[in-house]
Design a protein around this motif. Structure first.
Motif, PDB file in Angstrom:
ATOM      1  N   THR A 142      61.563  35.672 -57.362  1.00  0.00           N
ATOM      2  CA  THR A 142      60.380  36.324 -56.806  1.00  0.00           C
ATOM      3  C   THR A 142      60.058  37.621 -57.529  1.00  0.00           C
ATOM      4  O   THR A 142      59.237  38.397 -57.068  1.00  0.00           O
ATOM      5  N   LYS A 160      58.574  31.951 -57.555  1.00  0.00           N
ATOM      6  CA  LYS A 160      58.233  31.797 -56.144  1.00  0.00           C
ATOM      7  C   LYS A 160      57.279  32.925 -55.786  1.00  0.00           C
ATOM      8  O   LYS A 160      57.618  34.093 -55.958  1.00  0.00           O
ATOM      9  N   SER A 161      56.096  32.564 -55.284  1.00  0.00           N
ATOM     10  CA  SER A 161      55.109  33.583 -54.994  1.00  0.00           C
ATOM     11  C   SER A 161      54.049  33.050 -54.051  1.00  0.00           C
ATOM     12  O   SER A 161      53.987  31.849 -53.778  1.00  0.00           O
TER      13      SER A 161
END
Length: 121
Positions: free
Chosen positions: A69, A88-89
């Motif tokens: 992230t 991951k966002s």
């Protein structure tokens, strides 16, 4: 759609063991986890990629890096010679990072079968 397999490595020794078992004509994808880059730094990744590309230039080797992230890390990693990036966002930040990835010719969040080094015989 054909799923490609990629090999998770944590050291250069593991890479040399795996490369002995791979055909030169196959696409060979190396998966590097997030904690390695955070622990060893972006310079380690740069040197690792350069070492592999110079020593094994006859092989078709591509790099798949996990940035987790950490958005700043993902932008720094894209500037290196990688082909795939896992991040991951949320949708807003992912759209902005996709623009940077398109400029650097990096594919975001591909769907690969990741094979650990313990499963290779």
């Amino acid at each position: 759609m054909n799923k490609l397999s990629c090999y998770e490595i944590i050291s250069y020794d593991q890479f040399t063991e795996i490369i002995k078992k791979v055909n030169k004509r196959e696409i060979f994808i190396i998966y590097i986890k997030n904690y390695l880059i955070k622990g060893l730094g972006i310079n380690w990744l740069r040197v690792f990629i350069k070492l592999i590309n110079t020593k094994y230039k006859n092989y078709n080797i591509k790099f798949y890096v996990d940035s987790g992230t950490d958005y700043g890390l993902s932008i720094l990693v894209m500037k290196e010679n990688i082909h795939y990036l896992k991040i991951k966002s949320n949708k807003i930040i992912l759209e902005k990072i996709k623009q940077i990835a398109k400029k650097n010719k990096v594919l975001l969040n591909p769907n690969f079968n990741i094979v650990g080094t313990q499963k290779i015989k």
